[in-house]
Design an enzyme around this catalytic site. Sequence first.
Site, short mmCIF file in Angstrom:
data_model
loop_
_atom_site.label_atom_id
_atom_site.label_comp_id
_atom_site.label_asym_id
_atom_site.label_seq_id
_atom_site.Cartn_x
_atom_site.Cartn_y
_atom_site.Cartn_z
N ASN A 144 -10.21 2.84 5.02
CA ASN A 144 -9.94 2.04 6.21
C ASN A 144 -8.57 2.41 6.75
O ASN A 144 -7.55 2.02 6.18
CB ASN A 144 -10.01 0.55 5.80
N TRP A 145 -8.57 3.18 7.82
CA TRP A 145 -7.30 3.70 8.34
C TRP A 145 -6.51 2.64 9.12
O TRP A 145 -5.38 2.88 9.49
CB TRP A 145 -7.57 4.92 9.24
N LYS A 146 -7.13 1.52 9.39
CA LYS A 146 -6.47 0.43 10.13
C LYS A 146 -5.86 0.97 11.44
O LYS A 146 -6.42 1.89 12.02
CB LYS A 146 -5.46 -0.28 9.23
N HIS A 179 -13.11 -8.36 7.37
CA HIS A 179 -11.91 -7.87 6.69
C HIS A 179 -10.82 -8.94 6.74
O HIS A 179 -10.68 -9.67 7.72
CB HIS A 179 -11.42 -6.57 7.35
N GLU A 199 -7.76 -8.92 7.31
CA GLU A 199 -6.85 -8.93 8.47
C GLU A 199 -7.54 -9.51 9.70
O GLU A 199 -6.90 -10.12 10.55
CB GLU A 199 -6.31 -7.51 8.71
N GLU A 211 -11.93 -8.20 -1.90
CA GLU A 211 -10.54 -7.81 -1.67
C GLU A 211 -9.66 -9.04 -1.74
O GLU A 211 -9.53 -9.78 -0.76
CB GLU A 211 -10.40 -7.17 -0.29
N GLY A 223 -2.38 -4.21 0.62
CA GLY A 223 -1.16 -3.64 1.21
C GLY A 223 0.11 -4.11 0.53
O GLY A 223 1.22 -3.90 1.03
N SER A 228 -4.77 -2.40 -2.73
CA SER A 228 -3.79 -1.53 -3.38
C SER A 228 -4.41 -0.62 -4.43
O SER A 228 -3.81 -0.33 -5.46
CB SER A 228 -2.65 -2.35 -4.00
N GLY A 284 -7.12 1.13 1.78
CA GLY A 284 -6.30 1.10 3.00
C GLY A 284 -5.23 2.18 2.94
O GLY A 284 -5.47 3.35 3.23
N GLY A 285 -4.03 1.78 2.50
CA GLY A 285 -2.88 2.68 2.51
C GLY A 285 -3.16 4.05 1.90
O GLY A 285 -2.79 5.09 2.47
P1 PGA Z 1 -4.82 -1.47 0.81
O1 PGA Z 1 -5.90 -2.08 1.83
O2 PGA Z 1 -5.53 -0.42 0.00
O3 PGA Z 1 -3.73 -0.90 1.68
O4 PGA Z 1 -4.33 -2.60 -0.04
C1 PGA Z 1 -7.20 -2.36 1.41
C2 PGA Z 1 -8.01 -2.90 2.57
O5 PGA Z 1 -7.46 -3.59 3.42
O6 PGA Z 1 -9.22 -2.64 2.65
#
Ligand code: PGA
Length: 262
Positions: free
Chosen positions: A9-11, A100, A102, A172, A178, A218, A239-240
């Site tokens: 997930n590149w956000k 998600h 966010e 999650e 993050g 993470s 994510g990251g």
């Molecule tokens: P993260 O994000 O790996 O940066 O913690 C995971 C996600 O939001 O799917």
Amino acid sequence: MRKPFVGGNWKMNLDGAAARTLADDVARAVAADKLDRACDVAIFPPFVYLPHVFNVLRDRSSSVMLGAQDFWPEPNGAFTGEVSLAQLKDCGVQVVLAGHSERRHVIGEGDELINRKTRAALAAGFAVILCIGEKLDERAAGKTDEVNQRQLRAGLAGVPIEHAARLTIAYEPVWAIGTGKNATPADAQAAQAKVRSELGSIFSPEAASRIRIQYGGSMKAGNAAETLAQNDVDGGLIGGASLKADEFVAIVSAAAAAPRGR
Ligand code: PGA
């Protein structure tokens, strides 16, 4: 047996050139190491770069699936700023995220909208990753399973069992996204086993045994293998660490190599 599934997930990151390069690097490495034999892979670029990334994946005849981070559940109309499922299909998108954290906690989406999105995308033939997970205060209060159960029940209300085959759940924990903190492998397994049994009562135990449950929060190359070795962890939503090809591909390799037999 459930084939692991890893999503990147590149956000709201990268520009067009960087998105193309990252997609190309991921597609090349997945093909070179034949990782797709043992693991499904999807990447979720920002909307505006979907056509760029589609072209890269098509040019490489890649098995990496193109995903979208969000969408609006209505077919068309006056929804300024939104993107429909038909438009995503037109751009080659095969898989979408719903719920998600966010979207839930930063943008303010509620269970009802997330349910509409989940139902609409499954009905339109997309694979859907429904994301669930507790916040830090909920965890501290011992409510992890209760929150997951509520978000699952609400998110999946009215989803017919025939659509369960295209459904993935991403557990999650919000406090792990993050933040560099992640659930211990045992904590992830415990929560995900409960998620699977809840899916069993929503659909059927047989359908639940085939639904993949990813862990997210993470996950990095350095900590992925142990979590991915858990019985009810069928991959990850990253994510990251999905923004660097080598880091992301290392997680895909760990998923492909995770012990089978579940
Ligand atoms: P993260 O994000 O790996 O940066 O913690 C995971 C996600 O939001 O799917």
